[in-house]
Scaffold this motif. Structure first.
Motif, PDB file in Angstrom:
ATOM      1  N   LEU A  45      41.928  55.953  27.035  1.00 20.02           N
ATOM      2  CA  LEU A  45      43.171  54.872  26.919  1.00 20.02           C
ATOM      3  C   LEU A  45      43.960  53.845  27.735  1.00 20.02           C
ATOM      4  CD1 LEU A  45      44.161  57.181  23.846  1.00 20.02           C
ATOM      5  CD2 LEU A  45      43.103  55.431  23.898  1.00 20.02           C
ATOM      6  N   ASN A  46      43.495  54.063  28.640  1.00 19.34           N
ATOM      7  CA  ASN A  46      44.782  54.380  29.854  1.00 19.34           C
ATOM      8  C   ASN A  46      43.915  53.930  30.692  1.00 19.34           C
ATOM      9  OD1 ASN A  46      47.890  55.742  29.609  1.00 19.34           O
ATOM     10  ND2 ASN A  46      46.331  56.570  28.870  1.00 19.34           N
ATOM     11  N   THR A  47      44.808  52.240  31.846  1.00 16.00           N
ATOM     12  CA  THR A  47      44.360  52.372  33.286  1.00 16.00           C
ATOM     13  C   THR A  47      44.104  52.895  33.665  1.00 16.00           C
ATOM     14  OG1 THR A  47      44.160  49.315  32.016  1.00 16.00           O
ATOM     15  CG2 THR A  47      43.987  50.049  34.593  1.00 16.00           C
ATOM     16  N   LEU A  48      43.701  52.603  35.373  1.00 17.02           N
ATOM     17  CA  LEU A  48      44.024  53.822  35.630  1.00 17.02           C
ATOM     18  C   LEU A  48      44.329  53.481  37.504  1.00 17.02           C
ATOM     19  CD1 LEU A  48      41.183  57.290  35.241  1.00 17.02           C
ATOM     20  CD2 LEU A  48      43.481  56.351  34.764  1.00 17.02           C
ATOM     21  N   THR A  49      45.100  53.369  37.762  1.00 16.25           N
ATOM     22  CA  THR A  49      45.315  52.517  39.475  1.00 16.25           C
ATOM     23  C   THR A  49      45.312  53.854  40.430  1.00 16.25           C
ATOM     24  OG1 THR A  49      47.376  52.322  38.790  1.00 16.25           O
ATOM     25  CG2 THR A  49      45.814  50.966  38.399  1.00 16.25           C
ATOM     26  N   LEU A  50      45.461  53.958  41.799  1.00 17.74           N
ATOM     27  CA  LEU A  50      45.329  55.058  42.998  1.00 17.74           C
ATOM     28  C   LEU A  50      46.720  54.454  42.876  1.00 17.74           C
ATOM     29  CD1 LEU A  50      43.958  57.850  44.029  1.00 17.74           C
ATOM     30  CD2 LEU A  50      43.040  55.694  46.000  1.00 17.74           C
ATOM     31  N   GLY A  51      47.460  55.493  42.442  1.00 18.82           N
ATOM     32  CA  GLY A  51      49.299  55.503  43.540  1.00 18.82           C
ATOM     33  C   GLY A  51      49.566  56.867  44.532  1.00 18.82           C
ATOM     34  N   LYS A  52      50.105  56.998  45.100  1.00 23.53           N
ATOM     35  CA  LYS A  52      50.971  58.138  46.349  1.00 23.53           C
ATOM     36  C   LYS A  52      50.525  59.351  45.702  1.00 23.53           C
ATOM     37  CE  LYS A  52      54.395  55.197  47.775  1.00 23.53           C
ATOM     38  NZ  LYS A  52      55.646  55.145  48.148  1.00 23.53           N
ATOM     39  N   GLY A  53      51.070  59.936  44.373  1.00 19.20           N
ATOM     40  CA  GLY A  53      51.182  61.442  43.719  1.00 19.20           C
ATOM     41  C   GLY A  53      49.232  61.465  43.448  1.00 19.20           C
ATOM     42  N   GLY A  54      48.299  60.766  43.113  1.00 17.89           N
ATOM     43  CA  GLY A  54      46.568  60.884  42.427  1.00 17.89           C
ATOM     44  C   GLY A  54      46.922  58.658  42.072  1.00 17.89           C
ATOM     45  N   PHE A  55      46.544  59.371  40.400  1.00 17.86           N
ATOM     46  CA  PHE A  55      46.563  58.255  39.853  1.00 17.86           C
ATOM     47  C   PHE A  55      47.467  57.830  38.663  1.00 17.86           C
ATOM     48  CE2 PHE A  55      41.212  59.010  40.283  1.00 17.86           C
ATOM     49  CZ  PHE A  55      40.825  58.163  40.933  1.00 17.86           C
ATOM     50  N   ASP A  56      47.659  56.717  38.934  1.00 15.06           N
ATOM     51  CA  ASP A  56      48.855  56.309  37.680  1.00 15.06           C
ATOM     52  C   ASP A  56      48.167  55.247  36.338  1.00 15.06           C
ATOM     53  OD1 ASP A  56      50.584  56.584  39.600  1.00 15.06           O
ATOM     54  OD2 ASP A  56      50.686  54.962  40.833  1.00 15.06           O
ATOM     55  N   THR A  57      48.417  55.940  35.862  1.00 13.83           N
ATOM     56  CA  THR A  57      47.956  55.229  33.911  1.00 13.83           C
ATOM     57  C   THR A  57      49.072  54.512  33.429  1.00 13.83           C
ATOM     58  OG1 THR A  57      49.497  56.720  33.086  1.00 13.83           O
ATOM     59  CG2 THR A  57      46.945  57.392  33.809  1.00 13.83           C
ATOM     60  N   LYS A  58      48.027  53.823  33.160  1.00 11.00           N
ATOM     61  CA  LYS A  58      48.750  52.203  32.050  1.00 11.00           C
ATOM     62  C   LYS A  58      48.250  52.323  30.972  1.00 11.00           C
ATOM     63  CE  LYS A  58      49.668  47.280  31.895  1.00 11.00           C
ATOM     64  NZ  LYS A  58      49.143  46.655  32.727  1.00 11.00           N
ATOM     65  N   TYR A  59      49.211  52.582  29.733  1.00 13.95           N
ATOM     66  CA  TYR A  59      48.117  52.467  28.940  1.00 13.95           C
ATOM     67  C   TYR A  59      48.120  51.530  27.573  1.00 13.95           C
ATOM     68  CZ  TYR A  59      48.448  53.685  23.561  1.00 13.95           C
ATOM     69  OH  TYR A  59      47.627  53.723  22.277  1.00 13.95           O
ATOM     70  N   GLU A  60      46.910  51.449  27.528  1.00 11.12           N
ATOM     71  CA  GLU A  60      46.266  49.863  27.240  1.00 11.12           C
ATOM     72  C   GLU A  60      45.687  49.879  25.587  1.00 11.12           C
ATOM     73  OE1 GLU A  60      45.951  47.124  28.803  1.00 11.12           O
ATOM     74  OE2 GLU A  60      46.005  47.860  31.084  1.00 11.12           O
ATOM     75  N   GLY A  61      45.976  51.367  25.546  1.00 21.21           N
ATOM     76  CA  GLY A  61      45.246  51.880  23.117  1.00 21.21           C
ATOM     77  C   GLY A  61      43.877  51.879  23.911  1.00 21.21           C
ATOM     78  N   PHE A  62      43.417  50.929  22.753  1.00 24.83           N
ATOM     79  CA  PHE A  62      42.120  51.154  22.608  1.00 24.83           C
ATOM     80  C   PHE A  62      40.989  49.673  23.047  1.00 24.83           C
ATOM     81  CE2 PHE A  62      43.184  54.400  18.750  1.00 24.83           C
ATOM     82  CZ  PHE A  62      42.499  55.010  18.955  1.00 24.83           C
TER      83      PHE A  62
END
Length: 301
Positions: A45-62
């Motif tokens: 349900l989320n887009t994963l992007t590589l961040g400082k502490g691991g993966f950052d998530t951005k909610y995209e729904g379905f």
């Protein structure tokens, strides 16, 4: 005055044994599988992007689920093929396993060798030998039979069988299923080793006194199979069907697509969405199969 403690009934003892039996699975699911399962649904349900502490998530729904069905070039076709393979292979593998187990359970010279031969495909399919891919099995079969892979890969073709069935007046649907199973014979054999062993163990657990009593009553071998053997094997039949569905679930092109999407294209969200769609569809197949088959299961107390 102390009251005498009432001893548990047989039903209560069986219930406790059942709870004890499923406890390791339940603990394993809670501590090992529940969190990854939740995470994978979250990733879908989320887009994963590589961040400082691991993966950052951005909610995209379905969004990723819509992409699968609306814009992905091969997912729909691969999903349909995977589900079709499961629906075709499960009855074929189960019937073939029961047939072979019944044969090698008979007393004849070289029985141990015959049992080893039928279990050999399980060893050949082991990852350590890297022969789990059915195309590799087809290549081996082509080498053995001397036929080329371009004309189907096998010396055994279903053309003559199809002609015989047509002349016998068999329906087109049944003919397609039988000839399709014959064309997949190497795949069926390579996937039947464990099921044959389970059926064989169940056959040897049937009390000989049942067959002796039936023989005294004048029962034929055919009647003994349908009146004694098959009902006594029905719980194991359900077990083997469930095992075969799960085994087919994990080894096909769709499973490979899910793995490649995650670890080659690094699109974990889309891969998680694929996995959840596949998981839900196979769960429905399992639920329907267990509901239908369990109605016919016979438990001998």
């Amino acid at each position: 005055m102390m009251m005498k403690r009432k001893s548990p009934t047989l039903q209560q003892k069986k219930s406790r044994l059942g709870i004890l039996f499923v406890t390791p699975w339940f603990l394993g699911f809670v501590f090992l599988f529940s969190i990854p399962l939740y995470k994978s649904f979250l990733y879908s349900l989320n887009t994963l992007t590589l961040g400082k502490g691991g993966f950052d998530t951005k909610y995209e729904g379905f969004l990723f689920y819509k992409q699968l069905f609306m814009s992905h070039p091969t997912f729909n076709r691969t999903l349909i093929e995977a589900i079709s393979d499961i629906l075709i292979n499960v009855p074929s593998i189960t019937i073939f396993s029961l047939f072979v187990a019944t044969l090698i359970n008979q007393k004849f010279r070289g029985r141990i060798f015959a049992r080893a031969v039928f279990f050999l495909p399980v060893l050949l399919a082991a990852p350590v030998l890297s022969l789990e891919n059915s195309s590799e099995m087809a290549s081996i079969a082509s080498t053995i039979t001397g036929s080329s892979s371009e004309d189907g890969g096998f010396a055994f073709t279903s053309f003559e069988l199809q002609r015989m069935l047509v002349e016998a007046g068999v329906g087109n649907g049944i003919i397609s299923y039988i000839t399709g199973s014959v064309d997949r014979i190497y795949e069926i054999i390579s996937s039947s080793g464990v099921q044959i062993l389970i059926f064989l163990a169940a056959l040897q657990s049937i009390s000989p006194s049942l067959y002796e009593a039936a023989k005294i009553e004048g029962t034929t071998g055919y009647e003994a199979f349908w009146k004694i053997t098959f009902p006594m094997l029905s719980p194991i039949l359900l077990t083997n069907i469930v095992y075969t569905v799960i085994d087919s679930y994990s080894t096909n092109a769709l499973s490979q697509m899910i793995t490649d999407t995650a670890f080659q294209t690094l699109n974990f969200s889309l891969s998680a969405a694929m996995a959840w769609v596949y998981f839900l569809i196979v769960s429905v197949i399992l639920l329907v199969t267990m509901t239908l088959v369990s109605r016919k299961v016979f438990y001998y107390d």
